[in-house]
Design an enzyme around this catalytic site. Structure first.
Site, mmCIF file in Angstrom:
data_model
loop_
_atom_site.group_PDB
_atom_site.id
_atom_site.type_symbol
_atom_site.label_atom_id
_atom_site.label_comp_id
_atom_site.label_asym_id
_atom_site.label_seq_id
_atom_site.Cartn_x
_atom_site.Cartn_y
_atom_site.Cartn_z
ATOM 1 N N SER A 71 44.286 48.408 45.379
ATOM 2 C CA SER A 71 44.015 47.088 45.942
ATOM 3 C C SER A 71 45.318 46.334 46.172
ATOM 4 O O SER A 71 46.385 46.739 45.705
ATOM 5 C CB SER A 71 43.145 46.281 44.975
ATOM 6 O OG SER A 71 43.949 45.880 43.876
ATOM 7 N N LYS A 72 45.192 45.242 46.883
ATOM 8 C CA LYS A 72 46.351 44.413 47.175
ATOM 9 C C LYS A 72 46.991 43.943 45.862
ATOM 10 O O LYS A 72 48.204 43.847 45.748
ATOM 11 C CB LYS A 72 45.910 43.222 48.021
ATOM 12 C CG LYS A 72 47.029 42.260 48.316
ATOM 13 C CD LYS A 72 46.611 41.245 49.340
ATOM 14 C CE LYS A 72 47.647 40.152 49.535
ATOM 15 N NZ LYS A 72 48.183 39.585 48.318
ATOM 16 N N ARG A 73 46.141 43.649 44.881
ATOM 17 C CA ARG A 73 46.688 43.150 43.613
ATOM 18 C C ARG A 73 47.548 44.184 42.885
ATOM 19 O O ARG A 73 48.504 43.837 42.214
ATOM 20 C CB ARG A 73 45.563 42.620 42.711
ATOM 21 C CG ARG A 73 45.345 41.118 42.962
ATOM 22 C CD ARG A 73 44.505 40.507 41.906
ATOM 23 N NE ARG A 73 43.145 41.005 42.088
ATOM 24 C CZ ARG A 73 42.357 41.361 41.095
ATOM 25 N NH1 ARG A 73 42.783 41.289 39.854
ATOM 26 N NH2 ARG A 73 41.142 41.793 41.332
#
Ligand code: GLU
Length: 507
Positions: free
Chosen positions: A266-268
């Site tokens: 994910s982006k995180r």
């Protein structure tokens, strides 16, 4: 069906920047199409107007272009199967939804969101999960239960309705996936998905996707694993529309996993571990900036190479592939079934490999703006030589300045550790002698200078390591860098002597 021209589509929704998982899907579609002499189509699936994000479509185009994907048909490129944006195809879909109602495969449903919420709440309170399925549909306001007069009255009255697919009961749906093989699902576990909504006169993803794939004569649907649960529905809709014979073949690609190996990337994860998850930098409408591989200094070839190997392998140890080789070697059979762990360190490794084999000429062009920003306008031949000397030790062009600044400017400070280690005893006096020797030397090339200096050291029986390290300290300011005599040749005799003078005065 099998002698049709191969046609694949990449069908992103413009809901934000393209994640690298989406880019990989586009690449595999592209490799597959080109390997088989087929067409790659870009279709923009923008039927969900609530999730539309300005700039996302431009981003998709730019990202595919940066990767070197050449689109055969698309919104910008045109083509005989257009329009290629679903919002421009609005008028096409209703007739197919109605066809399904008329043939008994779909029905009108009139429940309002409030009514559905109330039922859902009731199910929740009983600890049950609500699913709009074959049991529930018997009890709700649908064209299956209401009289045809009532259905007509409600439609004429302007009541909101949707068309839902009537999923058959207790049927074993047998599907074929080119990566997973046979997949079976019992239809009783599935709900009646909405295909069309009167509120915005738009189809949902499922209907639009199937109708468009059919009309655009798509032969292979290669997409992310998250769409596998929709496959039984898609099979049934193709069948109900009478398109079974030309239905595309499906391949669902495994997920890209977090560097830890657990869960979807994910982006995180990128933010946390400091690597981009988007091909290009993206600024969201509210101003938040997300890093991109391009802006981080990756070469598109390295990015494409790295991404292609996450999920596919050629069956050999080879790791470096050009786009042509990827196309040539690609096959869906060699795509793995399980997810691929993303490795940020490996991405850097790929970039370093590509950087190493770039020509000094190209690298000097890329380095030029960095030098200009420092006010340095050096001779191109000199910059090329320098690039050649440092590229082995760099990962990005942005590393070049750190590795080469001493070629352009004399050191301002001297590494204290190196000073403590080498600037002691007789060394300063010996460096003063070396300066005289260099000032007198004639043919100032790396080879000649090396011979002169080594002969002198041997004759005087000085310790080679001490002298050479002290010499490096004076010229570079620290104890690392390329071959000393190469450095001297590039900076020239005058500069070499002046740096020795400066060090002898300062240290
Ligand atoms: N619009 C869908 C998406 O954004 C396309 C899925 C498909 O390829 O069928 O992923």
């Amino acid at each position: 069906m099998d002698n049709r021209k191969i046609r694949v589509r990449f069908a992103p929704s413009p809901t934000g920047p393209l994640h690298i998982g989406g880019v990989r899907t586009a690449l595999y579609n592209y490799f597959f199409a080109k390997k088989n002499g087929g067409d790659f189509i870009l279709r923009i699936e923008d039927t969900d107007s609530q999730r539309f994000v300005p700039g996302a479509e431009e981003y998709i185009n730019e990202a595919l272009k940066w990767c070197g994907i050449k689109i055969d048909e698309g919104v910008r490129e045109g083509g005989t199967y257009g329009p290629y944006k679903q919002s421009e195809r609005k008028e096409i879909y209703l007739k197919y939804a109605e066809q399904l109602v008329n043939s008994g495969h779909a029905y009108y449903a009139f429940d309002t969101p409030d009514e559905l919420n109330a039922i859902r709440a009731k199910y929740d309170s009983q600890g049950r999960i609500f699913s709009y399925n074959h049991e529930v549909r018997k009890k709700l306001a649908t064209s299956l239960n209401l009289s045809s007069e009532e259905v007509e009255r409600r439609i004429a009255n302007g009541d909101n309705w949707v068309i839902r697919f009537k999923m058959p009961e207790s049927e074993e749906i047998i599907m074929n996936d080119l990566i997973r093989g046979e997949v079976k699902v019992n239809s009783s576990t599935l709900d009646d998905k909405v295909l069309y909504k009167s509120s915005d006169k738009l189809p949902t993803y499922h209907l639009a996707n199937i109708v468009d794939d059919h009309l655009m004569e798509i032969t292979h649907v290669i997409r992310g694993e998250e769409w596998l649960p929709s496959l039984p529905l898609h099979y049934k809709v193709y069948e109900a529309l009478g398109w079974k014979n030309t239905q595309p073949r499906f391949a669902h690609l495994p997920l890209l996993l977090k560097p830890t190996g657990s869960g979807k990337l994910s982006k995180r994860d990128g933010d946390k571990l400091g690597f981009p998850v988007f091909p290009l930098q993206w600024t969201s409408p509210d101003g938040e900036v997300s890093r991109g591989y391009r802006e981080d200094g990756y070469f598109p070839e390295a990015f494409v190479n790295m991404l292609s190997l996450l999920g596919w392998n050629p069956g050999s140890d080879q790791e470096i592939f050009s786009m042509e080789e990827l196309i040539d070697l690609f096959s869906l059979e060699k795509v793995g079934k399980s997810g691929s762990r993303f490795d940020p360190g490996k991405s850097k490794w790929f970039n370093a490999q590509y950087l190493k084999v770039k020509s000094d000429d190209e690298l000097s062009e890329l380095f030029h703006p960095v030098l200009a920003s420092k006010g340095i306008y050096a001779d191109k031949a000199k910059v090329e030589k320098i690039c050649g000397m440092i590229k082995e030790r760099a990962t990005f062009v942005s590393d070049f300045w750190g590795l080469s600044s001493f070629f352009f400017i004399a050191p301002e400070i001297y590494d204290p550790k190196a000073v403590a280690k080498f600037w002691k005893g007789d060394n300063p006096q010996r460096l003063s002698e070396l300066k005289e020797l260099i000032a007198k030397s004639e043919n100032f090339t790396s080879g000649e200078l090396e011979k002169t200096v080594h002969d002198w050291i041997t004759e005087k029986q000085y310790p080679m390591g001490q002298i050479m390290n002290s010499f490096r300290l004076c010229i570079v300011g620290e104890s690392k860098g390329p071959n000393m005599f190469d450095i001297c040749e590039i900076i020239g005799k005058e500069e070499t002597v002046s740096r020795l003078n400066k060090a002898l005065k300062t240290l």
